[in-house]
Write an enzyme that holds these catalytic residues in place. Structure first.
Site, mmCIF file in Angstrom:
data_model
loop_
_atom_site.group_PDB
_atom_site.id
_atom_site.type_symbol
_atom_site.label_atom_id
_atom_site.label_comp_id
_atom_site.label_asym_id
_atom_site.label_seq_id
_atom_site.Cartn_x
_atom_site.Cartn_y
_atom_site.Cartn_z
ATOM 1 N N LYS A 195 -9.673 -2.115 1.897
ATOM 2 C CA LYS A 195 -9.399 -0.938 2.713
ATOM 3 C C LYS A 195 -10.215 0.267 2.247
ATOM 4 C CE LYS A 195 -6.209 -3.362 4.707
ATOM 5 N NZ LYS A 195 -6.314 -3.942 6.004
ATOM 6 N N ASP A 237 -9.281 -9.492 9.150
ATOM 7 C CA ASP A 237 -8.751 -8.152 8.837
ATOM 8 C C ASP A 237 -9.733 -7.011 9.101
ATOM 9 O OD1 ASP A 237 -6.352 -6.808 7.817
ATOM 10 O OD2 ASP A 237 -7.599 -6.201 6.121
ATOM 11 N N HIS A 283 -10.371 -2.059 11.632
ATOM 12 C CA HIS A 283 -9.298 -2.923 11.129
ATOM 13 C C HIS A 283 -9.069 -4.027 12.162
ATOM 14 C CE1 HIS A 283 -4.862 -3.080 9.515
ATOM 15 N NE2 HIS A 283 -5.617 -3.978 8.935
ATOM 16 N N ARG A 304 0.834 -1.196 0.000
ATOM 17 C CA ARG A 304 0.000 0.000 0.000
ATOM 18 C C ARG A 304 0.871 1.249 0.000
ATOM 19 N NH1 ARG A 304 -1.880 1.059 4.265
ATOM 20 N NH2 ARG A 304 -1.153 -0.661 5.560
ATOM 21 N N ARG A 328 2.167 -12.169 -0.224
ATOM 22 C CA ARG A 328 0.845 -12.526 0.306
ATOM 23 C C ARG A 328 0.270 -13.764 -0.355
ATOM 24 N NH1 ARG A 328 -1.592 -8.694 4.223
ATOM 25 N NH2 ARG A 328 0.074 -7.165 4.435
ATOM 26 N N SER A 366 -1.192 -3.291 10.373
ATOM 27 C CA SER A 366 -0.844 -4.207 9.289
ATOM 28 C C SER A 366 0.409 -4.998 9.639
ATOM 29 C CB SER A 366 -0.600 -3.412 8.012
ATOM 30 O OG SER A 366 -1.748 -2.656 7.708
ATOM 31 N N CYS A 374 0.890 -7.213 11.937
ATOM 32 C CA CYS A 374 1.150 -7.334 13.377
ATOM 33 C C CYS A 374 0.389 -8.476 14.032
ATOM 34 C CB CYS A 374 0.846 -6.018 14.075
ATOM 35 S SG CYS A 374 2.020 -4.726 13.639
ATOM 36 N N TYR A 410 -1.578 -3.540 -6.677
ATOM 37 C CA TYR A 410 -1.293 -4.375 -5.499
ATOM 38 C C TYR A 410 -2.277 -4.175 -4.348
ATOM 39 C CZ TYR A 410 1.612 -7.376 -2.653
ATOM 40 O OH TYR A 410 2.082 -8.440 -1.918
#
Ligand code: GTP
Ligand code: SPV
Ligand code: MN
Length: 645
Positions: free
Chosen positions: A265, A332, A285, A105, A428, A307, A309, A256
């Site tokens: 998001k 998420d 989130h 991002r 990912r 993100s 974590c 991406y």
């Protein structure tokens, strides 16, 4: 051919974005889309498509029906173009390698555009660049869009992706239509959202139903006769923009993740949080998990970590304590509202798949993810193996003669000869939720699942204990507002600097962060059965730099304590200046070797006084008078409690 012949309907519709200076496009409808009856599409849907066609000038249009055969065609096309390679070791798995400039991002190029700046930017005294979302005026956004989109899809197919965040037709779900020139995005949206004909049908049957207009272009038009690259993108001109007032998302230049899969998001969090504020709910989130104790009592927990974590890992945890069971609702994003019947905060996961961090995922750390991702999955930027498989840091190295090729294409990669990792740190997997063996039975329940506890957390190598509990709701909101965490590879940051990241929403809040804090505070005292709020930190390190806590499946020990606290167990905690911490005797460490309890839970006064000053400065620099006074009061109370000791 309805779409093309009805030129009288090419009315200016994209909000105030005056986009139609280009010529009407010589577009063709692709084979697969011929069955779509454009005449029955709601006017606002066909107008949205028509206008984008006119501006972006694609050479063909493909309306996605979401079928397996359609996806097979898309996949074959991407293999031909070199975007994907097959992974014959697994069942229907594919590997994409992106342009090395398009790997995460891009927060610095993400903007929220509203009429008034203060709707997005709090009145901080001395704003730190990058500390909060960026704002752009609608006029400037129009001009930025005008610089980018005309003819941007030339030579490419425009995919029309009707999608639903949340189950199709559920009252809580939101519909979007994404137009994109990336087949990778079309194929990934099929995994991450409910995508296809059902959604179009729903819009057709309900002509007044609202939908979010999502326009996406990778920004690399193909001139006739010129050759394409495997991952076309335009990093120099990337821009991810949101217009919450008109329900629009306009994204350019990147293919991406969160930059391009616009349901995630952009819709579910940035527009979602705006709507949530307006309508009295929360778009967060957060992962959502169900947890059953050895006595068979089940509760649900939501947790916000920034993100990379640990959300996916916690959501899919295999508990290391006997008799415990974790089930996954989402990894998420959580949409939560108070339920009139139960009085509790109920959560749904609006997504339909997992876009999870690959490195670190293994049979030891996350066996459930390992059981989920080797079927019907698109991997991006992981390393590949010569036997047709994938590899990343954290997995055992394949045995000779099998070799590893890094994500950048270095053959015979090995940790002893190569300094850079084989898989990109933000590589990912993209897998359907349904493949998760511990998917919770209620994961699509339109009522959502009742949340008993909310966890906040981040990567804090120093000073922050494994777990602590808030004294009350305001203190819990302060915990969320004062979150900090080490930067990760999920966005464009370099190095491990500790950043402020309120509620793990710094990159995702769609409006003024001060108003967002107030929104959280507003739930107190409304006869709601508020969840208890905790802060966790799996990432504290000792002086040698090793993690003090084993993490992963052993995190159930922390959840065990949390759930007993939720049930009102009283002798299990000690009061400290920052909240309740576990009594050592009330925390199950059975079977763990030598936990350095004192180090894991110490609260160094110097560290905390510095921490409080840093948070105070962050608040005053960035939130200013938009900071709710309750949060200032919370901070002062903590400082006072430290200074008393
Ligand atoms: P996003 O998808 O970016 O939102 O990330 P996420 O919050 O879902 O993080 P994820 O669970 O994918 O974990 C990110 C990284 O942290 C992975 O490399 C994990 O292996 C690692 N990690 C997760 N949980 C733990 C833990 O309990 N301890 C330690 N040491 N590492 C962890
Ligand atoms: C995150 O960065 O929090 C993610 C990955 O979940 S992305 O979809 O790229 O935003
Ligand atoms: Mn995330």
């Amino acid at each position: 051919m309805y779409l093309l012949n009805n030129s009288h309907r090419f009315a200016p519709r994209l909000g105030r974005v005056a986009l139609f200076h280009s010529q009407p496009a010589p577009a063709a409808i692709t084979e697969a889309s011929k069955d779509i009856n454009y005449a029955v599409l709601p006017k606002k849907v066909s107008e949205f498509i028509e206008e984008a066609v006119r501006v972006c000038a694609p050479s063909a249009i493909h309306v996605c029906d979401g079928s397996a055969s359609e996806n097979e065609n898309l996949t074959n096309l991407m293999v031909q173009k070199g975007t994907l390679q097959a992974l014959p070791k697994y069942d229907n798995c594919w590997l994409a390698r992106t342009d090395p400039k398009d790997v995460a991002r891009v927060e610095s190029r993400t903007v929220i555009s509203t009429e008034r700046r203060e709707q997005v930017i709090p009145n901080g005294k001395n704003p730190t660049p990058g500390a909060l979302p960026n704002w752009m005026s609608p006029q400037q956004l129009n001009s930025e869009v005008m610089k980018r989109f005309p003819n941007s899809m030339k030579g490419r197919t425009m995919y029309v992706i009707p999608f639903s965040m949340g189950p199709v037709g559920s009252g809580l779900s939101k519909i979007g239509i994404q137009l994109t020139d990336s087949p990778y995005v079309a194929s990934s949206m099929r995994i991450m959202t409910r995508m296809g004909s059902d959604v179009l049908q729903l819009l057709t049957e309900n002509h007044d139903m609202d939908f979010v207009k999502c326009l996406h272009s990778i920004g690399r038009p193909l001139e006739v006769g010129s050759s394409d690259v495997p991952w076309p993108c335009n990093p120099e001109d990337t821009m991810i923009s949101h217009k919450p007032e008109t329900n629009e998302i306009i994204s350019y230049g990147s293919g991406y993740g969160g930059n391009s899969l616009l349901g995630k998001k952009c819709l579910a969090l940035r527009l979602g949080s705006w709507l949530a504020k307006k309508e009295g709910w929360l778009a967060e989130h957060m992962l959502i998990l169900g947890i059953t104790n050895p006595q068979g009592v089940k509760k649900y927990i939501a947790a916000a970590f920034p993100s990379a974590c640990g959300k996916t890992n916690l959501a899919m945890m295999t508990p290391k304590l006997p008799g415990w069971k974790v089930e996954c609702v989402g990894d998420d994003i959580a949409w939560m509202r108070f339920n009139k019947k139960t009085g509790m905060l109920h959560a749904i996961n609006p997504e339909n798949g997992f876009f999870g961090v690959a490195p670190g995922t293994s049979d030891n750390t996350n066996p459930v993810a390992m059981a989920t991702i080797f079927k019907d999955t698109v991997f991006t930027n992981v390393a590949s193996t010569s036997d047709g498989g994938v590899w990343w840091e954290g997995l055992p190295l394949p045995k000779a003669p099998t070799t590893v090729t890094s994500w950048t294409g270095e053959a015979n990669w090995s940790p002893s000869t190569h300094k850079t990792p084989a898989a990109h740190p933000n590589s990912r997997f993209c897998s359907p939720a349904k493949q998760c063996p511990i998917l919770d039975a209620s994961w699509e329940d339109p009522e959502g699942v009742p949340i008993s506890a909310i966890l906040f957390g981040g990567r804090r190598p120093e000073g922050v204990p494994l777990v602590y509990e808030s004294y009350d709701w305001d203190h819990g909101v302060y915990m969320g507002a004062s979150m900090r965490s080490e930067a990760t590879a999920a966005a464009e940051f370099k190095g491990k600097v500790v950043m402020h990241d309120p509620f793990a929403m710094r990159p995702f809040v769609g409006y003024n962060m001060g108003d967002y804090f107030n929104h959280w505070l507003s739930f107190k005292g409304k006869h709601h059965r508020l969840p208890k709020i905790f802060h966790v930190n799996w990432f504290r390190k000792d002086a040698q730099g090793s993690f003090l806590w084993p993490g992963f499946g052993d995190n159930v020990r922390v959840l065990d304590w949390i759930l007993r606290r939720v049930d009102g167990e009283s002798n299990s905690a000690l009061e400290t200046p920052i909240g309740y911490v576990p009594r050592e005797s009330a925390f199950n460490v059975e079977g763990l070797d030598k936990i350095k309890w004192d180090e894991l839970f110490s609260l160094p006064k110097d560290f905390w006084l510095n921490e409080l000053s840093a948070i105070e400065k962050y608040f005053s620099d960035n939130i200013g008078t938009d900071l709710p006074p309750n949060l200032t009061a919370q901070l002062e109370q903590i400082r006072r409690r430290f200074n008393k000791n």
